[in-house]
Design a protein around this motif. Structure first.
Motif, mmCIF file in Angstrom:
data_model
loop_
_atom_site.group_PDB
_atom_site.id
_atom_site.type_symbol
_atom_site.label_atom_id
_atom_site.label_comp_id
_atom_site.label_asym_id
_atom_site.label_seq_id
_atom_site.Cartn_x
_atom_site.Cartn_y
_atom_site.Cartn_z
ATOM 1 N N GLY A 27 0.792 -1.222 0.000
ATOM 2 C CA GLY A 27 0.000 0.000 0.000
ATOM 3 C C GLY A 27 0.826 1.274 0.000
ATOM 4 O O GLY A 27 0.540 2.204 -0.770
ATOM 5 N N PRO A 28 1.886 1.371 0.825
ATOM 6 C CA PRO A 28 2.665 2.615 0.871
ATOM 7 C C PRO A 28 3.278 3.008 -0.466
ATOM 8 O O PRO A 28 3.330 4.186 -0.799
ATOM 9 C CB PRO A 28 3.730 2.308 1.924
ATOM 10 N N GLN A 29 3.734 2.038 -1.248
ATOM 11 C CA GLN A 29 4.333 2.386 -2.542
ATOM 12 C C GLN A 29 3.279 2.827 -3.551
ATOM 13 O O GLN A 29 3.610 3.386 -4.594
ATOM 14 C CB GLN A 29 5.150 1.219 -3.104
ATOM 15 N N LYS A 30 2.003 2.601 -3.225
ATOM 16 C CA LYS A 30 0.911 3.034 -4.099
ATOM 17 C C LYS A 30 0.301 4.351 -3.635
ATOM 18 O O LYS A 30 -0.692 4.806 -4.196
ATOM 19 C CB LYS A 30 -0.170 1.948 -4.144
ATOM 20 N N GLY A 31 0.882 4.935 -2.593
ATOM 21 C CA GLY A 31 0.415 6.225 -2.118
ATOM 22 C C GLY A 31 -0.338 6.191 -0.812
ATOM 23 O O GLY A 31 -0.837 7.226 -0.350
ATOM 24 N N ALA A 32 -0.446 5.038 -0.162
ATOM 25 C CA ALA A 32 -1.203 4.925 1.085
ATOM 26 C C ALA A 32 -0.398 5.459 2.267
ATOM 27 O O ALA A 32 0.788 5.149 2.417
ATOM 28 C CB ALA A 32 -1.596 3.470 1.342
ATOM 29 N N THR A 33 -1.039 6.258 3.107
ATOM 30 C CA THR A 33 -0.434 6.691 4.365
ATOM 31 C C THR A 33 -0.591 5.568 5.393
ATOM 32 O O THR A 33 -1.270 4.566 5.151
ATOM 33 C CB THR A 33 -1.120 7.952 4.891
ATOM 34 N N ARG A 34 0.002 5.764 6.560
ATOM 35 C CA ARG A 34 -0.125 4.764 7.626
ATOM 36 C C ARG A 34 -1.593 4.571 8.001
ATOM 37 O O ARG A 34 -2.063 3.438 8.168
ATOM 38 C CB ARG A 34 0.687 5.208 8.842
ATOM 39 N N GLN A 35 -2.341 5.665 8.106
ATOM 40 C CA GLN A 35 -3.758 5.564 8.431
ATOM 41 C C GLN A 35 -4.530 4.881 7.304
ATOM 42 O O GLN A 35 -5.442 4.087 7.547
ATOM 43 C CB GLN A 35 -4.338 6.962 8.691
ATOM 44 N N ASP A 36 -4.140 5.169 6.061
ATOM 45 C CA ASP A 36 -4.785 4.527 4.909
ATOM 46 C C ASP A 36 -4.610 3.017 4.958
ATOM 47 O O ASP A 36 -5.537 2.259 4.624
ATOM 48 C CB ASP A 36 -4.182 5.040 3.601
ATOM 49 N N VAL A 37 -3.425 2.573 5.375
ATOM 50 C CA VAL A 37 -3.151 1.137 5.426
ATOM 51 C C VAL A 37 -4.131 0.435 6.359
ATOM 52 O O VAL A 37 -4.707 -0.614 6.015
ATOM 53 C CB VAL A 37 -1.692 0.876 5.864
ATOM 54 N N PHE A 38 -4.369 0.995 7.548
ATOM 55 C CA PHE A 38 -5.325 0.398 8.481
ATOM 56 C C PHE A 38 -6.738 0.404 7.887
ATOM 57 O O PHE A 38 -7.488 -0.580 8.013
ATOM 58 C CB PHE A 38 -5.315 1.149 9.810
ATOM 59 N N GLN A 39 -7.092 1.506 7.252
ATOM 60 C CA GLN A 39 -8.420 1.628 6.649
ATOM 61 C C GLN A 39 -8.609 0.611 5.518
ATOM 62 O O GLN A 39 -9.651 -0.061 5.439
ATOM 63 C CB GLN A 39 -8.615 3.048 6.109
ATOM 64 N N LEU A 40 -7.606 0.491 4.664
ATOM 65 C CA LEU A 40 -7.704 -0.432 3.532
ATOM 66 C C LEU A 40 -7.706 -1.886 3.987
ATOM 67 O O LEU A 40 -8.420 -2.725 3.425
ATOM 68 C CB LEU A 40 -6.540 -0.186 2.566
ATOM 69 N N ASP A 41 -6.923 -2.197 5.005
ATOM 70 C CA ASP A 41 -6.889 -3.573 5.501
ATOM 71 C C ASP A 41 -8.241 -3.963 6.093
ATOM 72 O O ASP A 41 -8.733 -5.088 5.871
ATOM 73 C CB ASP A 41 -5.786 -3.717 6.545
ATOM 74 N N ALA A 42 -8.856 -3.045 6.827
ATOM 75 C CA ALA A 42 -10.190 -3.319 7.386
ATOM 76 C C ALA A 42 -11.215 -3.493 6.275
ATOM 77 O O ALA A 42 -12.097 -4.366 6.346
ATOM 78 C CB ALA A 42 -10.603 -2.176 8.313
ATOM 79 N N ALA A 43 -11.099 -2.684 5.219
ATOM 80 C CA ALA A 43 -12.037 -2.791 4.099
ATOM 81 C C ALA A 43 -11.865 -4.118 3.375
ATOM 82 O O ALA A 43 -12.854 -4.768 2.992
ATOM 83 C CB ALA A 43 -11.830 -1.619 3.136
#
Length: 372
Positions: A205-221
């Motif tokens: 996720g980070p190499q695709k532009g995800a922030t640390r908070q985005d990573v948690f959000q995307l994993d939950a989704a």
């Protein structure tokens, strides 16, 4: 000498076919009498379709109007070899289709890849081999399923917006995927599960532009979406934990849920390009990629080539944009020596700007070195 030149793409700078040609041109400048065999390779990521189109003698290529990760027009290709179609996911949802500012896996979609799969089925393919890698997406294949007629729905029955973040509200799929019972194969050397610390969101996720908070959000989704995928009759038990489910932002999970299987990308390309047979007839093999690092040691093109060369006692030289792997680790997979464009030029900027020149110059240098 008989030399096999079989690099992967140098991500973001030069495709595999051009990389092989540049290195070979340099070598021939010094030793025009040597026999150079060019076999550009891919592990399923960017360049997969082009490599196979060049390698399969009876292949025909369909050009398909698709869409990219943000819905803009994108041109994709279906490589048909008999009843088998080879499709590169990065042509429809690749990171290279976005600028740095546009990278945001909360909103990018795999819808365009579904368009390519439908085109392959309409062309008569009964086996669809999808190369996974280099994606800008983290939607678990939700966009792909929408293109196939099974759009993710909310609990109220409304179609969800595209992108990985919206899947936190997914309750069901709004139809049955239309693939006319075609067999699916995911070609990848990523063995990540879908979720968790080693899953799609956390690792890529980070190499695709995800922030640390985005990573948690995307994993939950994705965890929510995995439950929806698991309900498909073709989904294997424990879908989210299967190796490869996290490939290409969870595209692997969607293909597995549709009854597909995972195979080694470099293993498949090695077989289709007859790489092992070529290795038996050469005195040296040269491979390479943009960054020779720890990921390279775990099943990517360089590792596949080096392992095969080691088993046959053939020296293997790596040329790369940069080298982060240690010598001992490189030697353990069969690499004899490695050379970096960054060291050759003395500058990262120069290596990125002039990869073809650097590869040609390395070809000249190594031709002198190995002729001794």
């Amino acid at each position: 000498m008989r030399v096999l030149v079989c690099p992967d793409k140098f991500a973001g700078t030069i495709p595999a076919v051009e990389a092989a040609g540049a290195f070979a041109a340099g070598w021939r400048n010094v030793r025009p009498g040597d026999d150079l065999i060019l076999r550009p390779l891919s592990d399923g990521g960017p360049g997969f379709a082009g490599v196979l189109a060049a390698a399969l003698p009876h292949a025909r290529v369909l050009t398909v109007a698709a869409t990219g990760p943000l819905g803009r027009p994108a041109q994709g290709h279906v490589v048909l070899d008999g009843a088998t179609a080879y499709i590169e996911s990065a042509e429809a949802c690749g990171l290279h289709l976005l600028s740095g500012e546009e990278r945001d896996p909360k909103h990018t979609t795999t819808f365009g890849l579904g368009t390519l799969l439908l085109a392959a089925v309409e062309a008569g393919a009964t086996t669809l081999v999808v190369g996974l890698g280099g994606s800008a997406t983290n939607d678990g294949g939700a966009g792909l399923l929408a293109a196939l007629g099974a759009a993710p729905l909310s609990a109220s029955g409304f179609a969800l917006p595209y992108g990985g973040a919206a899947l936190i509200d997914c309750a069901a799929l709004g139809g049955v995927p239309r693939l006319r019972e075609a067999t699916l194969v995911a070609a990848t050397d990523v063995d990540s599960p879908l979720l968790g610390l080693h899953g799609a969101s956390a690792v890529y996720g980070p190499q695709k532009g995800a922030t640390r908070q985005d990573v948690f959000q995307l994993d939950a989704a994705l965890a929510r979406f995995a439950g929806v995928l698991q309900a498909l009759p073709t989904a294997p038990p424990g879908l989210a934990d299967l190796p490869g489910a996290g490939a290409a932002g969870g595209l692997g999970a969607a293909l597995l849920a549709l009854g597909g299987r995972v195979t080694s990308g470099i293993g498949l390309v090695r077989e289709l390009t007859r790489l092992d047979a070529e290795l038996e007839e050469v005195s040296l093999v040269v491979t390479g990629e943009g960054a020779f690092d720890e990921q390279s040691l775990r099943g990517k093109v360089v590792a596949g080539v080096a392992n095969a060369a080691r088993d046959l006692g053939v020296p293997c030289v790596v040329v790369a944009g940069r080298i982060d792997a240690g010598r001992r680790e490189a030697a353990s997979i069969g690499v004899t020596e490695a050379h970096a464009l960054v060291e050759h030029f003395g500058s990262v900027a120069e290596a990125l700007a002039r990869p073809a020149d650097g590869l040609r110059e390395l070809g000249e240098r190594l031709a002198v070195q190995w002729s001794r």
